[in-house]
Design an enzyme around this catalytic site. Structure first.
Site, short mmCIF file in Angstrom:
data_model
loop_
_atom_site.label_atom_id
_atom_site.label_comp_id
_atom_site.label_asym_id
_atom_site.label_seq_id
_atom_site.Cartn_x
_atom_site.Cartn_y
_atom_site.Cartn_z
N GLU A 208 0.83 -1.23 0.00
CA GLU A 208 0.00 0.00 0.00
C GLU A 208 0.86 1.26 0.00
OE1 GLU A 208 -2.91 -0.36 3.15
OE2 GLU A 208 -3.65 -2.26 2.36
N GLU A 313 -5.38 -7.67 -0.91
CA GLU A 313 -6.19 -7.42 0.30
C GLU A 313 -7.49 -6.79 -0.13
OE1 GLU A 313 -4.71 -5.16 3.67
OE2 GLU A 313 -2.68 -5.83 3.27
#
Ligand code: BMA
Length: 397
Positions: A208, A313
């Site tokens: 991320e 995710e």
């Protein structure tokens, strides 16, 4: 399209043809594939046979199947903690996930348990158990800020300091050494013929990074620093520590353009899996199309490079819709023939209600989305552990 049933049938024939195929180099059992085991290239040219087979089989499965994954699945669930053999996914659907996600945050400090209180020695056992079940193992690492000693969410700039020549470089090396020691302990203990071989791991560090919430991402790092960090990590683990059981997964947060996606990309020689973490899109009917578009983009980028694409995710805290699994997640994945070509989708952890109430992203027995999760798992494309072909067998058909 090869159906789930057709795949399983062809995988059954693996055992009888794999030797023949290895000797005469032919494809057996019918079916077509644009991927051959011999042509597979992974970051580590010395990767173990099982690791290469995993990459090969995921690529072969991806066009028609999506492996379902769950973070911390064997460690705890919403109302239990460390019960041998237990899994919220299994409680609901009768099988383990096809992908097990694990998290190493605090390993760097020599702690006995990770940032979510999962004991590292127990984690090693659960990783072995997941591997023996035939599933994929993937590891993330919310490592503390090496400059301040704060958490992964401490945004103080730090990447420059851990690169070679930086004041925290030696500290960082000691963290990678701890990682290598942990991974070095992950060996198969069940398969008679190759007892003791290293368990293949999909390592997904510095995730991320397109957002600014971690010290390794967004405004806290330059793209060049990030790329250097990534390449250093791979080179060190592979060439200095001699780990040859790792596939490397790069995963951005939800981004919309190839330019954004590739801004920090360290290069095709350093990445095996192109992932994306995408939580926000699955809230409403109108936003799930955003996820479909993003997944299709990542699939395009991955396939152009002969890599694997994955939804590394996802989830929606509390799974608020009773039909969330089929009407949000599955719909987003299957809405486009391209988005469906991701290899797996992993939902985040089911935090124990005593520590973080309501923070669950998977199903659990008694939850209002459970019946829908069973429908989801019965879909032709979704796979749990009990439907997997032998992912770790060379020739893998
Ligand atoms: C986050 C949350 C946190 C957790 C972290 C690492 O998204 O689930 O509670 O500590 O992941 O697992």
């Amino acid at each position: 399209m090869m159906t789930k049933r057709a795949w399983m049938k062809s995988s059954d024939c693996l055992s009888v043809t794999v030797l023949l195929m290895a000797v005469v180099g032919i494809a057996g059992c019918g079916g077509s594939s644009s991927v051959s085991y011999e042509s597979v290239r992974v970051v580590d040219s010395e990767a173990t046979g099982e690791t290469r087979a995993l990459f090969y089989n995921l690529r072969r499965l991806a066009p028609d199947h999506v492996l379902f994954g769950h973070q911390d699945d064997l460690a705890y669930g919403v109302d239990w903690w460390a019960e041998p053999g237990r899994s919220d996914v299994q409680d609901v659907a009768g099988a383990y996930p096809a992908v097990f996600g694990w998290e190493l945050g605090h390993l760097e400090n020599g702690a006995e348990a990770n940032l979510d209180s999962v004991n590292f020695e127990q984690m090693k056992n659960w990783i072995r158990e997941g591997y023996e079940a035939g599933s994929v193992i993937t590891i993330s690492w919310h490592m503390d800020n090496p400059v301040t000693g704060g958490s992964a969410w401490d945004r103080t700039r730090a990447v420059y300091a851990i690169l070679p020549g930086g004041e925290k470089h030696e500290l960082f090396i000691s963290w990678l050494d701890r990682f290598a020691e942990f991974v070095g302990d992950l060996r198969s203990d069940g398969w008679l013929l190759s007892k003791g071989h290293p368990i293949p791991i999909v390592f997904r560090p510095y995730h991320e990074h397109t957002g600014s919430w971690f010290w390794w991402g967004g405004e806290n790092v330059t793209p060049d620093e990030y790329k250097q960090l990534w390449r250093f990590t791979v080179d060190y683990l592979r060439d200095e520590k001699g780990l040859h059981n790792l596939l490397y997964a790069y995963s951005t947060d939800a981004v919309n353009t190839p330019e954004e996606y590739l801004e920090h990309y360290p290069g095709d020689d350093y990445v095996d899996v192109l992932g994306i973490d995408d939580y926000q899109a699955l809230r409403t009917d109108s936003t799930i199309t955003d996820m479909t578009r993003r997944l299709a983009m990542v699939v395009d980028l991955a396939e152009a490079r002969d890599k694997i694409a994955a939804l590394t995710e996802t989830g929606l805290e509390g799974v608020p819709d009773d039909d969330w699994w089929t009407n949000r997640l599955l719909r987003a994945i299957t809405a486009d023939p391209k988005s469906q070509r991701i290899a797996w989708a992993l939902v985040w952890r089911n935090a124990n209600a005593r520590t973080k109430p309501g923070h669950h992203f998977g199903p659990y027995a008694g939850h209002s989305s459970s019946a829908d999760f069973v429908r989801f798992r019965e879909s032709e494309i979704v796979m749990l552990a009990d439907e997997l072909p032998g992912l770790y067998r060379a020739g893998g058909k």
